[in-house]
Design an enzyme around this catalytic site. Structure first.
Site, PDB file in Angstrom:
ATOM      1  N   LYS A   1       6.525  -1.881   1.939  1.00  0.00           N
ATOM      2  CA  LYS A   1       5.323  -1.318   2.568  1.00  0.00           C
ATOM      3  C   LYS A   1       4.157  -2.289   2.379  1.00  0.00           C
ATOM      4  CE  LYS A   1       3.174   3.253   3.181  1.00  0.00           C
ATOM      5  NZ  LYS A   1       3.266   3.293   4.636  1.00  0.00           N
TER       6      LYS A   1
ATOM      7  N   LEU B   1      10.981   1.422   7.293  1.00  0.00           N
ATOM      8  CA  LEU B   1      10.475   1.860   5.999  1.00  0.00           C
ATOM      9  C   LEU B   1      11.182   3.176   5.661  1.00  0.00           C
ATOM     10  CD1 LEU B   1       8.233   1.325   3.801  1.00  0.00           C
ATOM     11  CD2 LEU B   1       6.980   3.147   4.939  1.00  0.00           C
TER      12      LEU B   1
ATOM     13  N   GLU C   1      11.598   2.594  14.422  1.00  0.00           N
ATOM     14  CA  GLU C   1      10.657   3.587  13.901  1.00  0.00           C
ATOM     15  C   GLU C   1       9.380   3.534  14.732  1.00  0.00           C
ATOM     16  OE1 GLU C   1       9.466   2.714   9.833  1.00  0.00           O
ATOM     17  OE2 GLU C   1       9.594   0.569  10.224  1.00  0.00           O
TER      18      GLU C   1
ATOM     19  N   TYR D   1       0.825  -1.208   0.000  1.00  0.00           N
ATOM     20  CA  TYR D   1       0.000   0.000   0.000  1.00  0.00           C
ATOM     21  C   TYR D   1       0.855   1.251   0.000  1.00  0.00           C
ATOM     22  CZ  TYR D   1       0.847   0.988   4.989  1.00  0.00           C
ATOM     23  OH  TYR D   1       1.428   1.306   6.189  1.00  0.00           O
TER      24      TYR D   1
HETATM   25  N1  PDD Z   1       2.715   5.196   7.267  1.00  0.00           N
HETATM   26  N2  PDD Z   1       7.286   3.841   8.929  1.00  0.00           N
HETATM   27  C1  PDD Z   1       6.142   3.152   8.895  1.00  0.00           C
HETATM   28  C2  PDD Z   1       6.071   1.836   9.596  1.00  0.00           C
HETATM   29  C3  PDD Z   1       5.023   3.670   8.203  1.00  0.00           C
HETATM   30  O1  PDD Z   1       3.880   2.970   8.168  1.00  0.00           O
HETATM   31  C4  PDD Z   1       5.122   4.937   7.581  1.00  0.00           C
HETATM   32  C5  PDD Z   1       3.961   5.562   6.833  1.00  0.00           C
HETATM   33  C6  PDD Z   1       6.340   5.626   7.662  1.00  0.00           C
HETATM   34  C7  PDD Z   1       6.536   6.983   7.018  1.00  0.00           C
HETATM   35  O2  PDD Z   1       6.518   6.900   5.615  1.00  0.00           O
HETATM   36  P1  PDD Z   1       6.028   8.138   4.730  1.00  0.00           P
HETATM   37  O3  PDD Z   1       6.818   9.320   5.167  1.00  0.00           O
HETATM   38  O4  PDD Z   1       6.338   7.719   3.343  1.00  0.00           O
HETATM   39  O5  PDD Z   1       4.562   8.310   4.997  1.00  0.00           O
HETATM   40  C8  PDD Z   1       7.400   5.047   8.327  1.00  0.00           C
HETATM   41  C9  PDD Z   1       1.539   5.639   6.573  1.00  0.00           C
HETATM   42  C10 PDD Z   1       1.336   7.120   6.614  1.00  0.00           C
HETATM   43  C11 PDD Z   1       0.352   4.849   7.106  1.00  0.00           C
HETATM   44  O6  PDD Z   1       0.542   3.663   7.341  1.00  0.00           O
HETATM   45  O7  PDD Z   1      -0.734   5.398   7.273  1.00  0.00           O
END
Ligand code: PDD
Length: 285
Positions: free
Chosen positions: A149, A207, A182, A33
């Site tokens: 992801k 991620l 994270e 996703y």
């Molecule tokens: N989540 N780490 C994890 C585990 C994440 O699920 C996300 C993003 C990030 C940050 O990635 P980005 O800057 O590309 O959004 C780091 C999204 C927002 C979600 O699951 O809703």
């Protein structure tokens, strides 16, 4: 106005948007996703998010169901049909529908694609950022490829729930060496007492956030010192500031970790500066 969802070739009212019971996403979490921010009706950092989506799919050997251009058109159409000014778009691609069997389907199947969009409350998000959030830590018991992801987010779900039950807003994963990897759905940053920004290097254990990547440009432009390296929970406790980054929250200050107050317990100047600066460096399309 009813929400509209794109599901496998059709734009449907929310209540009618359904996927098959033997979709491999539903049965195995066999899918990926992306989440993109929408701001003033425009898609933020689309190119990078779609590139990461392509990479996630390639790592799992799932076919891209259509061209990137076609996908971009659908995403925009969902934003328009839902009249999103400020919010998020969610895209999910699974390996598709097949009789339940762990191995990949023996005959090629069409991957399933779902695109949804949702408005967020800007006033509420700004108020949250002005106050900062509390987080708790949980053991990082996830699999070894969280750089992909995937929709398999059970540890993240349990971590977020544990945070809420412990009176916090989010959880940070800490590995067996005491290193903060994270947050449950965001990357983690600290600012040391010397004023240096630290975020964990991106390997298979986190991620590689798009917000994280773009923030490096903002940090460089602001002339701030930054290091990409592992840091421990102990180091985070001693930090002057802490914050998390994600597409839905951009830069969100963290003012408490477990029972320890970070800095003076208020969002720090670096986090506030970077939150304001972010969109000068992001791509809006
Ligand atoms: N989540 N780490 C994890 C585990 C994440 O699920 C996300 C993003 C990030 C940050 O990635 P980005 O800057 O590309 O959004 C780091 C999204 C927002 C979600 O699951 O809703």
């Amino acid at each position: 106005m009813s929400r509209i969802v794109y599901v496998n070739g059709r734009y449907l009212p929310f209540a009618h948007a359904k996927v098959h019971v033997e979709d491999r996403g539903y049965q195995f979490g066999d899918g990926v996703y992306e989440v993109c921010e929408v701001r003033a009706g425009r898609l933020i950092d689309e190119r990078r998010h779609l590139q990461r989506l392509e990479r996630s799919l390639a790592e799992l050997r799932i076919r891209m169901p259509m061209s990137m251009r076609a996908l971009g058109i659908i995403v925009r159409e969902v934003i328009i049909r839902n009249r999103i000014g400020y919010g998020i778009v969610y895209l999910q691609i699974t390996r598709g529908v097949a009789r339940r069997d762990h191995a990949f389907p023996s005959r090629p199947v069409q991957p399933s694609l779902v695109v949804t969009a949702r408005a967020l409350n800007k006033v509420r998000n700004e108020a949250l950022a002005e106050k900062g959030i509390a987080v708790v830590t949980v053991p990082d018991n996830r699999w070894g490829r969280v750089d992909i992801k995937t929709i398999g987010l059970l540890p993240n779900v349990l971590a977020r729930q544990a945070a809420l039950e412990r009176g916090a807003r989010d959880a940070w994963f800490v590995d067996t060496h005491g290193i903060v990897t994270e947050a449950s759905s965001a990357n983690v940053w600290i600012v040391t007492s010397a004023g240096t920004l630290i975020t964990r290097h991106a390997d298979n254990a986190i991620l590689r956030g798009i917000t994280r990547t773009v923030l490096f440009d903002a940090i460089r432009a602001e002339g701030l010192a930054v290091e990409e390296r592992a840091f421990t929970l102990e180091e985070a406790y001693r930090a002057r500031e802490a914050f998390i980054t994600s597409a839905s929250q951009i830069v969100l200050p963290v003012v408490r970790v477990n029972d320890r107050i970070i800095g003076d317990g208020k969002p720090g100047p670096v986090a506030v500066l970077l939150r304001r600066a972010y969109h000068r460096f992001a791509e809006a399309g």
